[in-house]
Design a protein around this motif. Structure first.
Motif, PDB file in Angstrom:
ATOM      1  N   ARG A 296     -18.982  -0.901 -13.515  1.00 29.92           N
ATOM      2  CA  ARG A 296     -19.301  -2.263 -13.077  1.00 29.92           C
ATOM      3  C   ARG A 296     -20.231  -2.265 -11.864  1.00 29.92           C
ATOM      4  NH1 ARG A 296     -14.738  -2.447 -15.885  1.00 29.92           N
ATOM      5  NH2 ARG A 296     -14.068  -4.390 -16.860  1.00 29.92           N
ATOM      6  N   GLY A 297     -20.828  -1.105 -11.595  1.00 31.33           N
ATOM      7  CA  GLY A 297     -21.826  -1.022 -10.533  1.00 31.33           C
ATOM      8  C   GLY A 297     -21.277  -0.841  -9.140  1.00 31.33           C
ATOM      9  N   GLU A 298     -19.976  -0.529  -9.024  1.00 29.43           N
ATOM     10  CA  GLU A 298     -19.379  -0.316  -7.713  1.00 29.43           C
ATOM     11  C   GLU A 298     -18.734   1.068  -7.692  1.00 29.43           C
ATOM     12  OE1 GLU A 298     -17.866  -3.311  -5.554  1.00 29.43           O
ATOM     13  OE2 GLU A 298     -18.801  -4.953  -6.664  1.00 29.43           O
ATOM     14  N   SER A 299     -18.274   1.477  -6.524  1.00 26.29           N
ATOM     15  CA  SER A 299     -17.632   2.780  -6.402  1.00 26.29           C
ATOM     16  C   SER A 299     -16.183   2.601  -5.987  1.00 26.29           C
ATOM     17  CB  SER A 299     -18.364   3.654  -5.365  1.00 26.29           C
ATOM     18  OG  SER A 299     -18.337   3.053  -4.083  1.00 26.29           O
ATOM     19  N   ALA A 300     -15.379   3.627  -6.232  1.00 26.22           N
ATOM     20  CA  ALA A 300     -13.954   3.574  -5.897  1.00 26.22           C
ATOM     21  C   ALA A 300     -13.616   4.696  -4.928  1.00 26.22           C
ATOM     22  CB  ALA A 300     -13.107   3.694  -7.156  1.00 26.22           C
ATOM     23  N   GLU A 301     -12.957   4.341  -3.853  1.00 21.75           N
ATOM     24  CA  GLU A 301     -12.459   5.312  -2.877  1.00 21.75           C
ATOM     25  C   GLU A 301     -10.958   5.475  -3.122  1.00 21.75           C
ATOM     26  OE1 GLU A 301     -11.791   5.593   1.965  1.00 21.75           O
ATOM     27  OE2 GLU A 301     -13.318   4.237   1.159  1.00 21.75           O
ATOM     28  N   ILE A 302     -10.572   6.599  -3.699  1.00 21.26           N
ATOM     29  CA  ILE A 302      -9.190   6.818  -4.108  1.00 21.26           C
ATOM     30  C   ILE A 302      -8.422   7.568  -3.022  1.00 21.26           C
ATOM     31  CG2 ILE A 302      -7.657   7.776  -5.858  1.00 21.26           C
ATOM     32  CD1 ILE A 302      -9.466   5.641  -6.996  1.00 21.26           C
ATOM     33  N   GLU A 303      -7.263   7.038  -2.656  1.00 23.80           N
ATOM     34  CA  GLU A 303      -6.370   7.723  -1.714  1.00 23.80           C
ATOM     35  C   GLU A 303      -4.990   7.832  -2.357  1.00 23.80           C
ATOM     36  OE1 GLU A 303      -4.490   7.307   2.805  1.00 23.80           O
ATOM     37  OE2 GLU A 303      -6.185   6.063   2.193  1.00 23.80           O
ATOM     38  N   VAL A 304      -4.411   9.020  -2.305  1.00 22.90           N
ATOM     39  CA  VAL A 304      -3.102   9.262  -2.924  1.00 22.90           C
ATOM     40  C   VAL A 304      -2.042   9.416  -1.846  1.00 22.90           C
ATOM     41  CG1 VAL A 304      -1.755  10.769  -4.434  1.00 22.90           C
ATOM     42  CG2 VAL A 304      -4.191  10.398  -4.898  1.00 22.90           C
ATOM     43  N   VAL A 305      -0.924   8.727  -2.036  1.00 24.36           N
ATOM     44  CA  VAL A 305       0.239   8.871  -1.162  1.00 24.36           C
ATOM     45  C   VAL A 305       1.393   9.393  -1.990  1.00 24.36           C
ATOM     46  CG1 VAL A 305       1.929   7.675   0.274  1.00 24.36           C
ATOM     47  CG2 VAL A 305      -0.489   7.036   0.410  1.00 24.36           C
ATOM     48  N   GLU A 306       1.887  10.571  -1.640  1.00 27.62           N
ATOM     49  CA  GLU A 306       3.076  11.142  -2.286  1.00 27.62           C
ATOM     50  C   GLU A 306       4.304  10.630  -1.532  1.00 27.62           C
ATOM     51  OE1 GLU A 306       3.538  12.956  -4.881  1.00 27.62           O
ATOM     52  OE2 GLU A 306       1.750  14.144  -5.326  1.00 27.62           O
ATOM     53  N   LEU A 307       5.102   9.814  -2.193  1.00 29.28           N
ATOM     54  CA  LEU A 307       6.241   9.201  -1.505  1.00 29.28           C
ATOM     55  C   LEU A 307       7.278  10.228  -1.066  1.00 29.28           C
ATOM     56  CD1 LEU A 307       6.804   5.884  -3.497  1.00 29.28           C
ATOM     57  CD2 LEU A 307       5.384   6.333  -1.487  1.00 29.28           C
ATOM     58  N   LYS A 308       7.340  11.387  -1.727  1.00 29.43           N
ATOM     59  CA  LYS A 308       8.304  12.405  -1.309  1.00 29.43           C
ATOM     60  C   LYS A 308       7.991  12.906   0.098  1.00 29.43           C
ATOM     61  CE  LYS A 308       5.916  16.177  -3.800  1.00 29.43           C
ATOM     62  NZ  LYS A 308       5.395  16.871  -2.631  1.00 29.43           N
ATOM     63  N   ASP A 309       6.742  12.815   0.512  1.00 32.36           N
ATOM     64  CA  ASP A 309       6.371  13.228   1.860  1.00 32.36           C
ATOM     65  C   ASP A 309       6.822  12.220   2.914  1.00 32.36           C
ATOM     66  OD1 ASP A 309       5.149  15.458   0.762  1.00 32.36           O
ATOM     67  OD2 ASP A 309       3.165  14.524   0.683  1.00 32.36           O
ATOM     68  N   LEU A 310       7.257  11.035   2.450  1.00 31.73           N
ATOM     69  CA  LEU A 310       7.723   9.987   3.359  1.00 31.73           C
ATOM     70  C   LEU A 310       9.234   9.806   3.301  1.00 31.73           C
ATOM     71  CD1 LEU A 310       5.046   7.224   2.604  1.00 31.73           C
ATOM     72  CD2 LEU A 310       5.206   8.589   4.693  1.00 31.73           C
ATOM     73  N   ALA A 311       9.940  10.718   2.623  1.00 31.89           N
ATOM     74  CA  ALA A 311      11.382  10.538   2.404  1.00 31.89           C
ATOM     75  C   ALA A 311      12.153  10.383   3.716  1.00 31.89           C
ATOM     76  CB  ALA A 311      11.937  11.717   1.604  1.00 31.89           C
ATOM     77  N   VAL A 312      11.893  11.252   4.681  1.00 36.02           N
ATOM     78  CA  VAL A 312      12.605  11.177   5.960  1.00 36.02           C
ATOM     79  C   VAL A 312      12.223   9.904   6.710  1.00 36.02           C
ATOM     80  CG1 VAL A 312      12.920  12.274   8.210  1.00 36.02           C
ATOM     81  CG2 VAL A 312      12.831  13.678   6.142  1.00 36.02           C
ATOM     82  N   ASP A 313      10.946   9.550   6.675  1.00 33.15           N
ATOM     83  CA  ASP A 313      10.486   8.345   7.361  1.00 33.15           C
ATOM     84  C   ASP A 313      11.099   7.088   6.747  1.00 33.15           C
ATOM     85  OD1 ASP A 313       7.967   9.456   9.087  1.00 33.15           O
ATOM     86  OD2 ASP A 313       8.084  10.454   7.148  1.00 33.15           O
ATOM     87  N   LEU A 314      11.231   7.071   5.414  1.00 36.06           N
ATOM     88  CA  LEU A 314      11.842   5.923   4.749  1.00 36.06           C
ATOM     89  C   LEU A 314      13.318   5.806   5.097  1.00 36.06           C
ATOM     90  CD1 LEU A 314      10.141   6.219   1.252  1.00 36.06           C
ATOM     91  CD2 LEU A 314       9.750   4.432   2.949  1.00 36.06           C
ATOM     92  N   ALA A 315      14.024   6.939   5.115  1.00 35.09           N
ATOM     93  CA  ALA A 315      15.440   6.915   5.482  1.00 35.09           C
ATOM     94  C   ALA A 315      15.622   6.442   6.912  1.00 35.09           C
ATOM     95  CB  ALA A 315      16.046   8.312   5.299  1.00 35.09           C
ATOM     96  N   THR A 316      14.724   6.870   7.799  1.00 35.17           N
ATOM     97  CA  THR A 316      14.788   6.441   9.196  1.00 35.17           C
ATOM     98  C   THR A 316      14.578   4.938   9.311  1.00 35.17           C
ATOM     99  OG1 THR A 316      13.953   8.583   9.965  1.00 35.17           O
ATOM    100  CG2 THR A 316      13.758   6.722  11.480  1.00 35.17           C
ATOM    101  N   ALA A 317      13.586   4.417   8.587  1.00 31.04           N
ATOM    102  CA  ALA A 317      13.316   2.982   8.630  1.00 31.04           C
ATOM    103  C   ALA A 317      14.479   2.170   8.072  1.00 31.04           C
ATOM    104  CB  ALA A 317      12.035   2.666   7.857  1.00 31.04           C
ATOM    105  N   MET A 318      15.070   2.651   6.977  1.00 27.39           N
ATOM    106  CA  MET A 318      16.185   1.929   6.368  1.00 27.39           C
ATOM    107  C   MET A 318      17.397   1.875   7.281  1.00 27.39           C
ATOM    108  SD  MET A 318      15.245   0.829   3.330  1.00 27.39           S
ATOM    109  CE  MET A 318      16.720   0.618   2.337  1.00 27.39           C
ATOM    110  N   SER A 319      17.598   2.930   8.075  1.00 28.51           N
ATOM    111  CA  SER A 319      18.768   2.985   8.951  1.00 28.51           C
ATOM    112  C   SER A 319      18.487   2.435  10.336  1.00 28.51           C
ATOM    113  CB  SER A 319      19.267   4.429   9.066  1.00 28.51           C
ATOM    114  OG  SER A 319      18.261   5.273   9.615  1.00 28.51           O
ATOM    115  N   ALA A 320      17.232   2.011  10.583  1.00 28.57           N
ATOM    116  CA  ALA A 320      16.863   1.500  11.905  1.00 28.57           C
ATOM    117  C   ALA A 320      16.393   0.061  11.832  1.00 28.57           C
ATOM    118  CB  ALA A 320      15.783   2.389  12.514  1.00 28.57           C
TER     119      ALA A 320
END
Length: 226
Positions: A36-60
C-alpha cells in the motif's frame, strides 16, 4: 510513512510455535503495508520476559516497573498490534491475561489488532471468538474479522499448512487496510473524530496512590470505624 506495529507473543518455550506464528503474521503484515506504499516498523515483545514485572505490578496495585512502563508506553503509541497466545485450559495463557490486566483501559482505543493462537489440536480454535475477541472488544480495540489459529499440524507443508498461509494473508490484508487508512472526508460534510477516545498508557499518574492496606487502617471490617 512508517507504521509502528507491535507484536505480543505469549509463548513460553524455546523455540516457540507461538513466536513462529507471530513472526509469520508480522512478515505478512509488513508485505501488505508495503503493498500500500508504506513501510512497517515491527517490534516484538516476548511476554515471558515480563513475567516478574507483571507479577510485581499485580501485587503492587498496578504500579509498573520501569521495564513494564516502557512497554505500556510503546503499546499505546503503536499503529497496530499482533497478539498471539498459546492455549492453556481452553483459553489464553495466564501470562497473556496478566499483561492486559495491567494495561490502562484507554490504551487500545481504536487500535487495529490481529488475534492469533496456537494449540496442539484444532479443537481449541474457538478460543479466538470465545476468549480473545471479547477481551479486545472490551478494550475498545478494532479486531480484524479474520483470526489466525494454528494447530501443530498447520505448520506442515500440506493442505493444512496452505490453509494457515491463506488465513495469515487474509488477516494481514484486513489489518493493513486499517493501519494505513486515512480520513478523506471534507470538513463540514463528514463528521470528524474529535470525540474519539485518546489512547493513554496510564504510566503517568497525577496523584499519589494510597496503598489498599493503608485505606483499611482504622476499620474493624464490619463497616464501622474503630
Amino acid at each position: 510513512m512508517s507504521r509502528r506495529i507491535l507484536v505480543l507473543s505469549a509463548g513460553l518455550s524455546q523455540p516457540s510455535s507461538t513466536r513462529l506464528l507471530a513472526d509469520r503474521i508480522a512478515q505478512a503484515v509488513a508485505a501488505q503495508i508495503g503493498g500500500r506504499g508504506e513501510s512497517a516498523e515491527i517490534e516484538v515483545v516476548e511476554l515471558k520476559d515480563l513475567a516478574v514485572d507483571l507479577a510485581t505490578a499485580m501485587s503492587a496495585g498496578g504500579i509498573s516497573t520501569p521495564k513494564l512502563a516502557r512497554v505500556k508506553e510503546t503499546i499505546s503509541a503503536a499503529d497496530g498490534i499482533i497478539a498471539v497466545t498459546p492455549v492453556f485450559t481452553a483459553s489464553y495463557s495466564g501470562l497473556f491475561k496478566m499483561f492486559f490486566d495491567v494495561l490502562d483501559t484507554e490504551a487500545l482505543n481504536g487500535m487495529p489488532v490481529i488475534i492469533a493462537a496456537t494449540a496442539g489440536t484444532a479443537r481449541h480454535s474457538l478460543v479466538l471468538d470465545h476468549a480473545l475477541r471479547p477481551l479486545f472488544t472490551y478494550l475498545r480495540a478494532v479486531v480484524v474479522p479474520t483470526g489466525v489459529f494454528a494447530a501443530t499440524e498447520d505448520f506442515g507443508d500440506g493442505e493444512a499448512g496452505a490453509s494457515l498461509a491463506g488465513r495469515i494473508r487474509r488477516a494481514a490484508s484486513e489489518f493493513a487496510a486499517l493501519a494505513v487508512a486515512e480520513q478523506t472526508g471534507v470538513d463540514g460534510f463528514v463528521q470528524t473524530e474529535t470525540h474519539a477516545r485518546k489512547r493513554t498508557s496510564g504510566v503517568h499518574i497525577d496523584q499519589a496512590v494510597t496503598p489498599f492496606m493503608t485505606m483499611l487502617q482504622g476499620h474493624t471490617g464490619n463497616g464501622k470505624a474503630r
